[in-house]
Design a protein around this motif. Structure first.
Motif, PDB file in Angstrom:
ATOM      1  N   GLU A 102       0.838  -1.217   0.000  1.00 24.80           N
ATOM      2  CA  GLU A 102       0.000   0.000   0.000  1.00 24.80           C
ATOM      3  C   GLU A 102       0.861   1.250   0.000  1.00 24.80           C
ATOM      4  OE1 GLU A 102      -2.999  -0.075   3.019  1.00 24.80           O
ATOM      5  OE2 GLU A 102      -4.405  -1.080   1.680  1.00 24.80           O
ATOM      6  N   ILE A 106       0.717   4.031  -2.738  1.00 25.04           N
ATOM      7  CA  ILE A 106       0.478   5.447  -2.385  1.00 25.04           C
ATOM      8  C   ILE A 106       1.573   6.328  -2.983  1.00 25.04           C
ATOM      9  CG2 ILE A 106       0.558   7.063  -0.421  1.00 25.04           C
ATOM     10  CD1 ILE A 106      -1.109   4.936   1.104  1.00 25.04           C
ATOM     11  N   ARG A 133       0.298  34.193  -6.555  1.00 26.15           N
ATOM     12  CA  ARG A 133       1.438  33.451  -6.006  1.00 26.15           C
ATOM     13  C   ARG A 133       2.256  32.917  -7.180  1.00 26.15           C
ATOM     14  NH1 ARG A 133      -2.724  31.482  -3.070  1.00 26.15           N
ATOM     15  NH2 ARG A 133      -2.615  29.440  -4.054  1.00 26.15           N
TER      16      ARG A 133
ATOM     17  N   HIS B  76      -5.034   2.853   3.506  1.00 27.41           N
ATOM     18  CA  HIS B  76      -5.999   2.534   2.456  1.00 27.41           C
ATOM     19  C   HIS B  76      -6.885   3.728   2.135  1.00 27.41           C
ATOM     20  CE1 HIS B  76      -8.089  -0.070  -0.196  1.00 27.41           C
ATOM     21  NE2 HIS B  76      -9.244   0.172   0.390  1.00 27.41           N
ATOM     22  N   GLU B  78      -6.045   6.775   2.377  1.00 24.83           N
ATOM     23  CA  GLU B  78      -5.212   7.714   1.619  1.00 24.83           C
ATOM     24  C   GLU B  78      -5.117   7.276   0.164  1.00 24.83           C
ATOM     25  OE1 GLU B  78      -1.307   8.389   3.197  1.00 24.83           O
ATOM     26  OE2 GLU B  78      -0.892   9.942   1.705  1.00 24.83           O
ATOM     27  N   GLU B  79      -5.000   5.971   0.010  1.00 29.59           N
ATOM     28  CA  GLU B  79      -4.915   5.407  -1.347  1.00 29.59           C
ATOM     29  C   GLU B  79      -6.193   5.731  -2.137  1.00 29.59           C
ATOM     30  OE1 GLU B  79      -4.013   1.194  -1.334  1.00 29.59           O
ATOM     31  OE2 GLU B  79      -4.718   1.031  -3.397  1.00 29.59           O
ATOM     32  N   LEU B  82      -6.290   9.434  -3.022  1.00 26.44           N
ATOM     33  CA  LEU B  82      -5.397   9.763  -4.138  1.00 26.44           C
ATOM     34  C   LEU B  82      -5.979   9.278  -5.462  1.00 26.44           C
ATOM     35  CD1 LEU B  82      -1.966   8.951  -2.466  1.00 26.44           C
ATOM     36  CD2 LEU B  82      -2.685  11.182  -3.266  1.00 26.44           C
ATOM     37  N   GLU B  83      -6.605   8.092  -5.419  1.00 29.07           N
ATOM     38  CA  GLU B  83      -7.248   7.559  -6.637  1.00 29.07           C
ATOM     39  C   GLU B  83      -8.349   8.490  -7.113  1.00 29.07           C
ATOM     40  OE1 GLU B  83      -8.463   3.606  -5.669  1.00 29.07           O
ATOM     41  OE2 GLU B  83      -6.482   2.771  -6.122  1.00 29.07           O
ATOM     42  N   ARG B  85      -8.620  11.678  -6.454  1.00 26.80           N
ATOM     43  CA  ARG B  85      -8.024  12.930  -6.945  1.00 26.80           C
ATOM     44  C   ARG B  85      -7.451  12.743  -8.351  1.00 26.80           C
ATOM     45  NH1 ARG B  85      -3.987  15.043  -2.530  1.00 26.80           N
ATOM     46  NH2 ARG B  85      -3.653  16.709  -4.042  1.00 26.80           N
ATOM     47  N   LEU B  86      -6.868  11.577  -8.570  1.00 31.30           N
ATOM     48  CA  LEU B  86      -6.328  11.307  -9.908  1.00 31.30           C
ATOM     49  C   LEU B  86      -7.444  11.184 -10.941  1.00 31.30           C
ATOM     50  CD1 LEU B  86      -3.419   8.841  -9.150  1.00 31.30           C
ATOM     51  CD2 LEU B  86      -3.228  10.916 -10.488  1.00 31.30           C
ATOM     52  N   LEU B  89      -8.511  14.325 -12.678  1.00 32.30           N
ATOM     53  CA  LEU B  89      -7.593  14.995 -13.616  1.00 32.30           C
ATOM     54  C   LEU B  89      -8.253  15.275 -14.955  1.00 32.30           C
ATOM     55  CD1 LEU B  89      -4.172  13.170 -13.092  1.00 32.30           C
ATOM     56  CD2 LEU B  89      -4.853  15.406 -12.280  1.00 32.30           C
ATOM     57  N   ILE B  94     -12.437  23.565 -11.947  1.00 36.16           N
ATOM     58  CA  ILE B  94     -11.814  23.480 -10.617  1.00 36.16           C
ATOM     59  C   ILE B  94     -12.491  22.378  -9.807  1.00 36.16           C
ATOM     60  CG2 ILE B  94     -11.328  24.790  -8.508  1.00 36.16           C
ATOM     61  CD1 ILE B  94     -11.539  27.329 -10.333  1.00 36.16           C
ATOM     62  N   MET B 109      -6.692  22.261  -9.750  1.00 36.50           N
ATOM     63  CA  MET B 109      -6.933  22.419 -11.186  1.00 36.50           C
ATOM     64  C   MET B 109      -6.024  21.436 -11.900  1.00 36.50           C
ATOM     65  SD  MET B 109      -7.096  26.542 -11.294  1.00 36.50           S
ATOM     66  CE  MET B 109      -8.021  26.952 -12.746  1.00 36.50           C
ATOM     67  N   LYS B 110      -6.605  20.416 -12.467  1.00 35.81           N
ATOM     68  CA  LYS B 110      -5.851  19.352 -13.158  1.00 35.81           C
ATOM     69  C   LYS B 110      -4.759  18.777 -12.255  1.00 35.81           C
ATOM     70  CE  LYS B 110      -7.435  19.453 -17.556  1.00 35.81           C
ATOM     71  NZ  LYS B 110      -7.960  18.264 -18.192  1.00 35.81           N
ATOM     72  N   VAL B 112      -3.234  20.136  -9.806  1.00 36.22           N
ATOM     73  CA  VAL B 112      -2.348  21.123  -9.182  1.00 36.22           C
ATOM     74  C   VAL B 112      -3.133  21.841  -8.076  1.00 36.22           C
ATOM     75  CG1 VAL B 112      -0.941  23.188  -9.567  1.00 36.22           C
ATOM     76  CG2 VAL B 112      -1.094  21.425 -11.325  1.00 36.22           C
ATOM     77  N   VAL B 114      -4.172  24.691  -6.040  1.00 36.84           N
ATOM     78  CA  VAL B 114      -4.061  26.144  -6.187  1.00 36.84           C
ATOM     79  C   VAL B 114      -4.445  26.883  -4.904  1.00 36.84           C
ATOM     80  CG1 VAL B 114      -4.315  26.213  -8.695  1.00 36.84           C
ATOM     81  CG2 VAL B 114      -6.359  26.275  -7.269  1.00 36.84           C
ATOM     82  N   HIS B 115      -5.184  26.218  -4.055  1.00 38.34           N
ATOM     83  CA  HIS B 115      -5.561  26.864  -2.788  1.00 38.34           C
ATOM     84  C   HIS B 115      -5.722  25.792  -1.711  1.00 38.34           C
ATOM     85  CE1 HIS B 115      -7.249  30.295  -0.540  1.00 38.34           C
ATOM     86  NE2 HIS B 115      -7.928  29.355   0.093  1.00 38.34           N
ATOM     87  N   ALA B 255     -14.872  30.135  -6.255  1.00 37.13           N
ATOM     88  CA  ALA B 255     -14.039  29.492  -7.276  1.00 37.13           C
ATOM     89  C   ALA B 255     -14.688  28.248  -7.872  1.00 37.13           C
ATOM     90  CB  ALA B 255     -12.694  29.119  -6.663  1.00 37.13           C
TER      91      ALA B 255
END
Lengths: 264, 266
Positions: A102, A106, A133, B76, B78-79, B82-83, B85-86, B89, B94, B109-110, B112, B114-115, B255
């Protein structure tokens, strides 16, 4: 008593030694009584103790190695006697492997996400707070105030409308200019209550209002300087982004054509 | 004679009083029963939500990998985050990512960021504790889609400037810019009936907030009433409450597009 009959020839030999070399002890060796010299006896005695000490150290070390992880609850013990020892070890190993897998996954996902962040310089503009920024990768280079769209809806007598709003999204620097000249669009004349001149009329060209530098974002939108420095930090523009002189110079020098600008 | 004339009236009044007394008790009992019914139904609605959602995502034929247990649940989650968030893409607009574990809310944004804003207070419906592993996998491994949004401030306010035909500027008619005065609160209705309630910190005494809170309560009780009248188990919507600094709340709300997508980590 016939000693020869009792102990064999070796006795004779050793007895000879006994008389000559002051034996230290008598021991049975291969079923025969042997009288050892003092130095040999001492050697055997010492080696036995040394062996015992080595064994003791080994056992202690093994115990320490196996007990410490137990105390820290980090690993299985070889000496743990429990009916479920094997399955517990299996489970812990499996959990550890899963955790490792994992973690690896990650890290992969994080690196995929990190790859989205530009490695070179990029600009982020917050239109709500009128702040900017400048980043290089993940490190912040400079932040400060700017001016963005005023959210004005301009209507003329012919029901033509213009919205003075900074567009949100991802933009690329399409061009860079020093000492830019502002070619005033129709709305600039409408706003001032002036008649709209022809397309290339000299009154459309204004020098110095946009500051020393301008970065083109497309569709007529720019990042430029301003002569109205006191309005920085307020939403007063017609859609462009205005920056202070020093900030603009840095942004102009750092951003190249194709650099990314995030406006939200 | 007087007593004879008076007595029937008195008995009548007594009977009326008795009747009223009985009817009051009946009404009170009925109301109590109705209230009890409503309470029971609303309680059932939450358990029914868990059952339904767990059933929808759980596949009994597949056994869970034993490694995916409590030891690695943090990793898990977190995994999954992240999935999700990906997966966002692909979005052109936004997006929002809410990390309740690290108390962070981010505009992206894609991919990245930004805030970034720190969450000062979190309130999560208990119902999330009862979701099983597979449900959590299915829910939080993908981005949520937002439907309706309720807010105390408008997304955009324009200053209206009218210029007459003879090209003379008329005074600008500004729609009142109340965003700096009003409390910033907004509610995002996500799919699977989940609601994200984002508020600025310390807005309890604000009028706009009071109205907003009343509207939320009204919506909630109307759902219960609908369930009572049908009769059916009322719709249950678990809520995730988040408090932010006022500037961050305003920036995020302004936003976000109309129907933003968001990733959530509990």
């Amino acid at each position: 008593m016939n000693l020869h009959a009792l102990f064999g020839t070796s006795f004779q030999q050793e007895s000879r030694i006994k008389t000559i070399h002051h034996p230290a002890r008598i021991e049975f060796f291969k079923g025969k009584l042997v009288i050892l010299q003092k130095k040999y006896a001492l050697f055997i005695l010492i080696s036995k103790y040394v062996l015992a000490v080595i064994l003791l150290i080994c056992i202690s070390l093994m115990m320490v190695i196996n007990i410490l992880p137990l105390l820290q609850e980090q690993g299985p013990s070889l000496f743990r006697i429990h009916p479920n020892t094997v399955s517990a070890i299996d489970s812990l190993t499996r959990d550890h492997l899963v955790e490792m897998a994992e973690n690896r996954r990650i890290n992969d996902l994080r690196s995929k996400l990190d790859k989205q962040t530009p490695k070179n310089f990029y600009l982020v503009i917050n239109t709500t707070e009128n702040k900017f920024r400048l980043y290089s990768g993940k490190s912040l280079i400079r932040e400060g105030i700017c001016s963005t769209g005023s959210y004005t809806l301009l209507m003329d007598g012919n029901e033509r409308k213009w919205k003075f709003e900074t567009p949100k999204g991802i933009f690329k620097v399409q061009g860079k200019k020093t000492n830019p000249v502002w070619k005033k669009p129709d709305w600039a004349f409408v706003e001032e209550g002036l008649p709209i001149p022809s397309v290339n009329h000299p009154s459309r060209f204004e020098y110095g209002t946009l500051g020393d530098y301008a970065l083109m974002l497309g569709n007529g939108y720019m990042i430029h300087g301003t002569i109205y420095q006191r309005f920085l930090g307020l939403p007063v523009t017609h859609g462009c982004v205005r920056m202070g002189d020093e900030d603009l110079e840095l942004v102009y020098n750092k951003l190249k054509i194709g650099s990314t600008i995030y406006i939200y | 004679m007087k007593t004879k004339l008076f007595n029937p009236d008195a008995s009548f009044l007594l009977r009326i009083k008795k009747y009223l007394h009985v009817s009051t008790i009946v009404i009170f009992v009925l109301l109590a029963l109705f209230l009890l019914y409503a309470i029971v139904l609303s309680m059932i609605s939450s358990t029914s939500y868990v059952k339904t959602i767990n059933k929808a995502y759980s596949d009994d034929s597949t056994t869970l990998v034993s490694g995916k247990n409590l030891i690695s649940s943090g990793l898990h989650s977190e995994e999954l985050f992240l999935e999700a968030r990906l997966a966002m893409l692909t979005e052109d607009s936004i997006t929002l990512s809410i990390d309740l574990t690290d108390s962070l809310i981010r505009l992206e944004m894609k991919g990245v960021v930004v805030h970034t804003a720190r969450i000062s207070k979190i309130q999560v419906s208990r119902i999330f504790r009862y979701l099983n592993y597979q449900t959590k996998d299915a829910l939080f491994g993908k981005p949520f889609t937002t439907g309706q949004t309720i807010a105390t401030i408008p997304k955009t306010e324009y200053l209206l400037k009218k210029v007459s035909a003879d090209s003379l500027i008329q005074p600008g008619e500004r729609l009142p810019d109340t965003t700096h005065e009003k409390a910033i609160c907004f509610l995002l209705h996500l799919d699977k009936n989940i609601m994200i309630d984002i508020r600025q910190s310390g807005c309890a005494n604000d009028d706009a907030y009071q109205l907003y809170a009343m509207r939320l309560k009204r919506d909630k009780y109307s759902e219960v009433l609908k369930g009572l009248l049908k009769p059916a188990v009322p719709k249950y919507s678990p809520v995730i409450g988040i408090e932010l600094a006022k500037n961050d709340a305003r920036t995020i709300y302004k936003a976000l597009p109309d129907k933003p997508r968001l990733a959530l980590r509990l």
